[in-house]
Design a protein around this motif. Structure first.
Motif, PDB file in Angstrom:
ATOM      1  N   ALA A 148       0.836  -1.205   0.000  1.00 55.70           N
ATOM      2  CA  ALA A 148       0.000   0.000   0.000  1.00 55.70           C
ATOM      3  C   ALA A 148       0.873   1.258   0.000  1.00 55.70           C
ATOM      4  N   ALA A 149       1.948   1.237   0.773  1.00 50.99           N
ATOM      5  CA  ALA A 149       2.850   2.390   0.846  1.00 50.99           C
ATOM      6  C   ALA A 149       3.531   2.634  -0.499  1.00 50.99           C
ATOM      7  N   MET A 150       3.992   1.558  -1.134  1.00 48.05           N
ATOM      8  CA  MET A 150       4.657   1.699  -2.428  1.00 48.05           C
ATOM      9  C   MET A 150       3.686   2.222  -3.487  1.00 48.05           C
ATOM     10  N   THR A 151       2.444   1.752  -3.461  1.00 48.14           N
ATOM     11  CA  THR A 151       1.438   2.245  -4.405  1.00 48.14           C
ATOM     12  C   THR A 151       1.210   3.732  -4.193  1.00 48.14           C
ATOM     13  N   ARG A 152       1.113   4.118  -2.952  1.00 47.02           N
ATOM     14  CA  ARG A 152       0.894   5.541  -2.639  1.00 47.02           C
ATOM     15  C   ARG A 152       2.102   6.389  -3.064  1.00 47.02           C
ATOM     16  N   LEU A 153       3.317   5.918  -2.801  1.00 48.73           N
ATOM     17  CA  LEU A 153       4.519   6.653  -3.202  1.00 48.73           C
ATOM     18  C   LEU A 153       4.602   6.789  -4.723  1.00 48.73           C
ATOM     19  N   ARG A 154       4.322   5.697  -5.439  1.00 52.25           N
ATOM     20  CA  ARG A 154       4.368   5.758  -6.910  1.00 52.25           C
ATOM     21  C   ARG A 154       3.352   6.754  -7.448  1.00 52.25           C
ATOM     22  N   THR A 155       2.181   6.777  -6.857  1.00 53.63           N
ATOM     23  CA  THR A 155       1.146   7.719  -7.288  1.00 53.63           C
ATOM     24  C   THR A 155       1.601   9.157  -7.048  1.00 53.63           C
ATOM     25  N   MET A 156       2.166   9.423  -5.872  1.00 55.57           N
ATOM     26  CA  MET A 156       2.630  10.778  -5.568  1.00 55.57           C
ATOM     27  C   MET A 156       3.764  11.192  -6.504  1.00 55.57           C
ATOM     28  N   ILE A 157       4.677  10.285  -6.793  1.00 53.53           N
ATOM     29  CA  ILE A 157       5.798  10.596  -7.691  1.00 53.53           C
ATOM     30  C   ILE A 157       5.283  10.893  -9.091  1.00 53.53           C
ATOM     31  N   ALA A 158       4.328  10.076  -9.564  1.00 50.80           N
ATOM     32  CA  ALA A 158       3.779  10.287 -10.907  1.00 50.80           C
ATOM     33  C   ALA A 158       3.040  11.624 -10.983  1.00 50.80           C
ATOM     34  N   GLU A 159       2.301  11.966  -9.944  1.00 51.68           N
ATOM     35  CA  GLU A 159       1.548  13.226  -9.951  1.00 51.68           C
ATOM     36  C   GLU A 159       2.467  14.444  -9.895  1.00 51.68           C
TER      37      GLU A 159
END
Length: 175
Positions: A148-159
Motif C-alpha cells: 500500500a505504501a509503495m502504491t501511494r509513493l508511486r502515485t505521488m511521484i507520478a503526480e
C-alpha cells in the motif's frame, strides 16, 4: 653569462613575444603554452653556454621550432577533434540533496505504520520477518502495508513528476 638574472630578464621582457611565436606555430593557446614551457626548460639547461640574452632568445625560438617539428612528425598527435561530442551526464552537486529532501517529504506524507515499514525495509534493509517482530505485527500485515505504501509513493511521484532518479524506481521495489 649570469644565469638566473639574465634568464629572468629574458622571461620578463620577451615571454609575450615568444608565446606569440609558439601560438603561431601551434594555432592553439594551450599547446603554445606547453611548447614554450618545454622550450624554456631546454634553454635553461643550456643557458650557461649561450653568449648573451639575444642568443638565448634565438635559442628558445630554435628549440620551439625543433620541438614543434617533432610533435608534427609524430603519427599520434594526442586528442582528435570530432564533429559530435559524446553525451556526458553532468553531475549536479545539489541533485542528491534535492532527491533526499524529496524522498524525505514523500515519506513524511505516509501514515506512520507505512512509513515505518518502508524505512525499515528499504533503508535499514530488514527482512519482512524482522520488521514484523519489531513492529509487533504479522508478516502478512508487513507485506500488505509495504504494498500500500509503495502504491501511494508511486502515485505521488507520478503526480508531482519528481526527480528523474526517483521516478526510475516507479516500476521497481524501492521508493
Amino acid at each position: 653569462m649570469d644565469t638566473p638574472e639574465a634568464f629572468d630578464r629574458l622571461l620578463r621582457d620577451r615571454s609575450a613575444a615568444l608565446l606569440r611565436t609558439a601560438y603561431l606555430l601551434t594555432g592553439d593557446r594551450h599547446l603554445a603554452e606547453d611548447l614554450l614551457q618545454s622550450a624554456l626548460t631546454k634553454t635553461f639547461q643550456r643557458w650557461s653556454t649561450l653568449r648573451d640574452e639575444a642568443a638565448g632568445e634565438a635559442y628558445v625560438r630554435k628549440v620551439m621550432v625543433s620541438i614543434y617539428t617533432r610533435w608534427w612528425q609524430r603519427k599520434w598527435n594526442g586528442e582528435r577533434p570530432t564533429a559530435e561530442l559524446p553525451d556526458v551526464e553532468l553531475l549536479d552537486p545539489y541533485g542528491a540533496a534535492d532527491e533526499r529532501e524529496y524522498v524525505r517529504r514523500l515519506l513524511t506524507s505516509l501514515p506512520r505504520r507505512q512509513r515505518a515499514v518502508i524505512v525499515l525495509r528499504f533503508y535499514e534493509d530488514m527482512s519482512e520477518k524482522d520488521i514484523a517482530e519489531a513492529l509487533e505485527i504479522s508478516t502478512g500485515t508487513v507485506k500488505s502495508t509495504a504494498s500500500a505504501a509503495m502504491t501511494r509513493l508511486r502515485t505521488m511521484i507520478a503526480e508531482e513528476q519528481g526527480p528523474a532518479r526517483v521516478r526510475q524506481y516507479e516500476g521497481g521495489d524501492r521508493p
